[in-house]
Enzyme design. Sequence first.
Site, PDB file in Angstrom:
ATOM      1  CE  LYS A 134      -4.484   0.772   0.185  1.00 24.71           C
ATOM      2  NZ  LYS A 134      -5.544  -0.085  -0.373  1.00 24.71           N
TER       3      LYS A 134
ATOM      4  CG  ASP B  87      -6.898   2.998  -1.690  1.00 28.07           C
ATOM      5  OD1 ASP B  87      -6.982   1.778  -1.737  1.00 28.07           O
ATOM      6  OD2 ASP B  87      -7.334   3.660  -0.727  1.00 28.07           O
TER       7      ASP B  87
END
Length: 428
Positions: free
Chosen positions: A107, A147
Site C-alpha cells: 500500500k 485508492d
Amino acid sequence: MANDSFNPFEMAQQQFDHVADVLELDESTRNLLREPLREYHFSIPVRMDDGTVQVFRGFRVQHNDARGPCKGGIRFHPQETADTVRALAMWMTWKCAVVDIPLGGGKGGVICDPHNLSLGEQERLCRGWVRQLARNVGPLADVPAPDVMTNAQHMLWMLDEYETIHGNKYPGFITGKPVGMGGSLGRTEATGFGVIYTVREALKELGIRPEDTSVSVQGFGNVSQYAIQLYEQLGGKVVAVSCWDQGDQTSYTYRKKDGVDLEELRGITDRFGGIDKTKAETCGYERLPGDAWIEQDVDILIPSALENQINAETVKKMSRRVKIVAEGANGPTTPEADRVLKERGIYVIPDFLANAGGVTCSYFEQVQCNMNYFWSKDEVLGKLDQKMTAAFIAVSDLARRKKLFMRDAAYVIAISRVASGCKDRGWV
Ligand code: NAD
C-alpha cells in the site's frame, strides 16, 4: 480491546496474533508476518503553479511478497499516516491470499489534499512519487493501483513516468488505468458485483431466496451502486441507502419502503456519491438521520462507506431480523461490535473476502496487459464470479467444519497460505 478508536496497524496485528494462536504458528513466522517486509518513506518536491516548491511526504509499504509481487493502492489523503498504510498493506496480503491470486500485499500514500492541487500539480506529484520509487516497484516487484482520492488519470501519469525512467513499455506496472490505455473492462463494477456474488452464495447456504430478502446499504458510491445493481437483478429489494451530504457536512439515509429506484437515484447523485436531498424528497424518499441505515428492518446490511461504522453504539440499533452483514467497505466493524455480531449468530462476510472483487479484477488487468490481449466485459465478470465464489465456498466450508466465525475462517485460510509460501521459500 478497551476502546473502539484503534490504531489501525495495532488492530491489524491483533487480528493476526489471534489467528496465529489458532494456527499455532511458530515464533519466526509470526515475527515475519506481523511486520512489513519493507517500507519506504520519502519526500517529493513538487514545483507548484506559482513557482514555489512544496515538499510532500510519501510512503510505500510492502508487507509480504512470498506469493507474488506486492499489490495495493496509493492514497492521497491529508491525514495519511505510516500506520494506516502499514495496516492496509497487511490487509492486502490477506485479501490476495484469501482469493488465491498470486500476489502479495502493499500500500502507498502521500500526505496531501488533491482538492487543493491543480491538475498540473497533481501530475508532477504523481511523477515525483514514481521517481522516488522507480527502483523498488515494478510489474515483477510491486504493482500500485488507485485508492482514496487517486484515479485512472493519476495511474496513467505514473505509468508514463515509470516507462520514461526505464525506457520501455511496462503496462503491467500499475492497474486501474483507463480502458483503452491498458485498463480492464469490468473494473468499475468489480467490487460491488463481487460483494453480491458472496451474498448470493451466503443466501444459498442459509436456504433463503434472494427475492425474499431486503437490504439496507451505507454509502452510494462505486461499491454500493454496483452492489445494488446486481442484488436487484437477483430479485432482492433495497429499502434504504445513506450517503454524505457535502453541503450540510453530515450524512443522511434515504428510504423508500417499496424499494429504491437505482437509476432514479443515480440521476440525482454527484460524482462523489452524494445524493441531492431536495430532489430525493421530490422523488418520494424519506430523509432520515445518517445512522438510520443500520436500524432498518431488513435481512441484509451492506456497509459500503467508511471504517468503524458498525461499532459498540450503532450495533445496539441493529434490527433482530438482520441475518447477513456483507462488508463492502474496509474495516466497517469494530472489534467490540464484531463480538456482538458473533454472539447474535449473524453471518458476516468479512471485508477482505467480500470486497476482494476489486483487487481480483486488477490482477486480471495485469494478466491482460502481460498478454497484450484484452477480454470482453462478460469474460472478465465471468472469471470474477468464479474466483469470488470459489473463495467464498472455501471460507464457508472451513467455518462450518471447524465451527469458526467467517472472519476467523477467512483469516485462517489467508494466513496459512502466506505462512506456507514463506516456509516453502525457506524464509522461516
Ligand atoms: P466512493 O467514494 O465511491 O463512495 C463512498 C460513499 O460513502 C459515498 O456515497 C459517500 O457519500 C458515502 N459516505 C461517506 N461518508 C459517509 C458517512 N459518514 N455516512 C454515510 N455515507 C457516507 O467509495 P467506494 O469506492 O465506493 O469505497 C467505499 C468503501 O469500499 C471504502 O471503505 C473503500 O476502501 C472500500 N473498497 C473500495 C473498493 C473499490 O474498488 N472501489 C475496493 C475495496 C474496498
